[in-house]
Every structure is written in C-alpha cells, then in structure tokens.
Write a protein that holds these residues in place. Structure first.
Motif, short mmCIF file in Angstrom:
data_model
loop_
_atom_site.label_atom_id
_atom_site.label_comp_id
_atom_site.label_asym_id
_atom_site.label_seq_id
_atom_site.Cartn_x
_atom_site.Cartn_y
_atom_site.Cartn_z
N SER A 31 -67.40 -3.56 47.24
CA SER A 31 -67.59 -3.03 48.41
C SER A 31 -66.35 -3.48 49.43
CB SER A 31 -68.84 -3.14 49.08
OG SER A 31 -68.90 -4.75 49.01
N ILE A 32 -66.01 -4.39 49.27
CA ILE A 32 -64.64 -4.91 49.93
C ILE A 32 -63.52 -4.03 49.74
CG2 ILE A 32 -63.15 -7.03 50.15
CD1 ILE A 32 -65.85 -7.55 51.13
N GLU A 33 -63.03 -3.76 48.50
CA GLU A 33 -62.13 -2.77 48.33
C GLU A 33 -62.35 -1.46 48.87
OE1 GLU A 33 -63.39 -4.99 46.10
OE2 GLU A 33 -61.45 -6.13 46.02
N LYS A 34 -63.44 -0.77 48.93
CA LYS A 34 -63.90 0.32 49.47
C LYS A 34 -63.56 0.23 51.29
CE LYS A 34 -64.94 3.10 46.01
NZ LYS A 34 -64.01 4.24 45.96
N VAL A 35 -64.21 -0.77 51.89
CA VAL A 35 -64.08 -0.70 53.08
C VAL A 35 -62.43 -0.96 53.55
CG1 VAL A 35 -64.61 -2.40 55.30
CG2 VAL A 35 -66.32 -1.71 53.52
N THR A 36 -61.83 -1.92 52.69
CA THR A 36 -60.30 -1.98 52.95
C THR A 36 -59.57 -0.84 52.76
OG1 THR A 36 -60.57 -4.35 51.95
CG2 THR A 36 -58.21 -3.36 51.94
N GLU A 37 -59.84 -0.08 51.78
CA GLU A 37 -59.28 1.33 51.98
C GLU A 37 -59.42 2.17 52.96
OE1 GLU A 37 -60.02 5.55 49.13
OE2 GLU A 37 -60.53 3.41 48.12
N TYR A 38 -60.60 2.17 53.64
CA TYR A 38 -60.87 3.02 54.71
C TYR A 38 -60.32 2.51 56.02
CZ TYR A 38 -63.88 6.50 52.75
OH TYR A 38 -64.51 7.64 52.01
N GLU A 68 -57.42 0.81 55.94
CA GLU A 68 -56.15 1.19 55.85
C GLU A 68 -55.80 2.68 56.17
OE1 GLU A 68 -55.09 -0.33 51.95
OE2 GLU A 68 -54.85 -2.31 52.45
N LYS A 69 -56.72 3.49 55.71
CA LYS A 69 -56.65 4.72 56.21
C LYS A 69 -56.67 4.85 57.65
CE LYS A 69 -58.41 7.04 52.11
NZ LYS A 69 -59.48 7.90 51.45
N ASN A 70 -57.37 4.03 58.39
CA ASN A 70 -57.52 3.98 59.83
C ASN A 70 -56.39 3.48 60.52
OD1 ASN A 70 -59.83 5.25 60.29
ND2 ASN A 70 -61.15 3.30 60.15
N GLY A 71 -55.22 3.19 59.61
CA GLY A 71 -54.02 2.55 60.30
C GLY A 71 -53.85 1.07 60.50
N CYS A 72 -54.79 0.25 59.86
CA CYS A 72 -55.08 -0.99 60.33
C CYS A 72 -54.72 -1.96 59.11
CB CYS A 72 -56.44 -1.52 60.83
SG CYS A 72 -56.92 -0.75 62.35
N GLU A 73 -54.56 -3.05 59.19
CA GLU A 73 -54.09 -3.96 58.16
C GLU A 73 -55.26 -4.95 58.00
OE1 GLU A 73 -51.06 -8.05 57.54
OE2 GLU A 73 -51.07 -6.65 59.35
N VAL A 74 -55.62 -5.33 56.57
CA VAL A 74 -56.83 -6.05 56.21
C VAL A 74 -56.01 -7.69 55.82
CG1 VAL A 74 -58.27 -6.58 54.37
CG2 VAL A 74 -58.16 -4.39 55.50
N ILE A 75 -56.56 -8.58 56.31
CA ILE A 75 -56.29 -9.99 55.74
C ILE A 75 -57.62 -10.31 55.22
CG2 ILE A 75 -55.91 -12.30 56.81
CD1 ILE A 75 -54.28 -10.98 59.12
N ARG A 76 -57.46 -10.91 54.18
CA ARG A 76 -58.96 -11.18 53.31
C ARG A 76 -58.87 -12.79 53.34
NH1 ARG A 76 -61.57 -8.78 47.62
NH2 ARG A 76 -62.80 -10.85 47.29
#
Length: 334
Positions: free
Chosen positions: A15-22, A24-32
C-alpha cells in the motif's frame, strides 16, 4: 515541489508503493522514513540556531530536510531500534530505547505541517471506552458493554445477557516457544464463569453478542467513504471473529452502501477526533440494525484497496496528503 514524509517500516505492505505512486502523480515528492532502520542506519537531527529550526533525516541513500515538508503520513512505527540491543552493553539498552522512542515520537508530534495520523492521535483512539461513549452520543448503536477487572461484575453481565463475547481492548499476540498466538474475540459460556477470577490481573471488554447478517469494514479518508461487507457466517472459523479466517476471506468482501444517517454519523465521528483516516468495524444484525464496534486509527486497508478500481483508497490518501481533497485542519502549532 511539495515533499510528503511517509513514516513506516521496511516490511510494510505494498500500500505504501500505491500511495507513493499517486503522490508522485500529484506532482509531489515522497520521503520514506523506515523507523526500523533508526537509529543505526537512519540518522535524525533537529537543530535550532540562528533563529531557525532545521530537521534532517539522513538515510543510507540520501540526506533530506524535513522542516519544510508539506505533510506527513504516520502509518506504522514497528521494530524501532532494530539491532541496537546487539550493539551495546545490555545495562544501557533500556535507557537507550527510551531516548530513541522519545526522540522519534517527539519529532513526529512536533512536525509543523498537516499530519495524517500522529502518535498522540493513535494513543487517544486506543481508548475503546471513549470511542463507544462518543458513538452513543452521536446516535450510533453499540452492543451492551462491560469493561471491567471485577470478576463479579463480569459474571453478572454474562448471566444477564447469556450470549456474550469477550475481547481485549488492544491488539496483541502471545509468544511462546517462538510461536505467535493472536488473541481473537471469543464467546464466553457459563461453564467458564469460574475462570473470570483472573480478571483482577487483567481487565477485559465484554459485549452482548450481536447476531450477524453481515459485517462491514468502512474505511474513511477525508470525506471519502469506502464501505465493504462480508457474510462471515458462511465460514465456521469466522462466525465470531472474521479475522480467524481472514486470509481465506480477503477476496470475498463486496463493496456496499451505508444508510445515509449511518454514514453521516461516522463522518461526524472523525470530525470529533479531528482525523482524516479511520477503519471502522460494524455489525449488521438480521433486523438490519447497524452496530458500531470500533474505529482503528491505523487500520489496514490494502485488501479492500485491491477490490476498488485503480486502488481508490490509496488515491484518496495521496490526495488528502497533497491537499488535493478536503481535509480536516489538524495543525496545532502556533
């Protein structure tokens, strides 16, 4: 580019990868931030100097500033301090773990940005008694309930209602000889009344057993409501607690609709707690009465997400984090 901090652990599910994918589609960067790598592999620093607060997370692969993040998703904090015990004198281990937890949770609580979950929020939602009292005030039905460590009160409650289930207020497992045994909800029969004397050492929650037409899991993200139902009575193992046969039921949940008044009250429940995520368990009786059982601040959702088109629960989480969907403003710092 807005930065979204996700706090979890290395063994968390997809689920982390799925949320991360969306995200990034929103134009934001993910820091894990995987907390099981803290503090040995992940280093966290917060510094105040020259009139400015700066927070820095250094992982094996990168160095990130965290004081300017746009939002944080506090999902899981499992296995904090992994490996520390093997690296230090055991007499210092307890004190070190206290400092590790205090530093980590102190940072999370103090993040001056929108947060989808915080340790303090999780602690408050751990109170099943408060949940039930608020639910009743909002007009939701709950089963007759007794929370006690008094064996006699428990006996009287069981004798009055005859058909009663017992449950723990916290989710935990017992480990013996390396084997994990999860404590599920169980029916209490009259021939077990003498065993209630042990309640003086550990309180329990007792509830009148509600006959089940179906069970619901309702996941709410912001204002989005995802309700799924299952006929748990088709499985002998799942009749009292569907989790006992949870693996075999993963694909048998079906999307459903809530009565408008029930949905409105559940949304109001999240308003009371000022949270944008909740996983809610509901029992529907043969008379079509909806009984609120509990709300989980970080309840799992991945198996239901798989049953939606394009993982819509993950999308809702990403949209709330990226401020692309309505959310409750929970920033509390001045």
């Amino acid at each position: 580019m807005n930065k979204i901090l996700i706090i979890t652990h290395t063994l968390d599910n997809f689920s982390i990868e799925k949320v991360t994918e969306y995200i990034e589609k929103n134009g934001c960067e993910v820091i894990r931030f995987d907390v099981d790598l803290y503090p040995i592999k992940n280093k966290l620093s917060t510094i105040f100097q020259d009139g400015e607060w700066v927070s820095i997370l250094e992982t094996e692969n990168a160095k990130h500033r965290l004081d300017d993040i746009a939002a944080v998703w506090y999902r899981r904090a499992y296995n904090i301090g992994n490996g520390v015990k093997e690296e230090m004198d055991k007499k210092f281990y307890g004190a070190a773990m206290g400092e590790i937890r205090n530093t980590l949770f102190g940072f999370i609580e103090s993040v001056d940005a929108y947060a989808l979950g915080k340790p303090g929020v999780y602690r408050r939602l751990d109170s099943k008694e408060e949940q039930l009292k608020i639910a009743v005030k909002l007009g939701l039905k709950i089963p007759e309930t007794c929370l006690t460590n008094n064996p006699e009160e428990a006996r009287q409650f069981i004798l009055k209602h005859q058909n009663v289930v017992a449950k723990m207020q916290t989710g935990f497992a017992i480990y013996e000889d390396g084997v994990e045994s999860v404590v599920f909800t169980n029916v209490v029969s009259e021939d077990k009344l003498e065993e209630l004397d042990s309640l003086v050492y550990c309180p329990m929650q007792f509830q009148k057993k509600i006959e089940k037409k179906k069970e619901l899991r309702v996941t709410i993200v912001g204002r989005d409501v995802y309700a799924f139902e299952i006929d748990s009575q088709q499985s002998e193992d799942a009749k009292v607690d569907w989790r006992k046969d949870g693996v075999n039921l993963l694909t048998k949940w079906v999307k459903t609709e809530l009565p408008a008044d029930v949905e409105a009250k559940l949304l109001e429940l999240l308003d009371v707690y000022n949270v944008d995520y909740g996983a809610i368990d509901i029992i529907v009786s043969p008379e079509d009465e909806y009984y609120f059982i509990e709300i989980n601040a970080a309840g799992e959702f991945f198996w239901l997400d798989n049953l939606t088109e394009d993982n819509l629960i993950s999308k809702s989480i990403a949209d709330v984090l990226c401020d692309k969907a309505p959310r409750r403003n929970n920033m509390v710092m001045a």
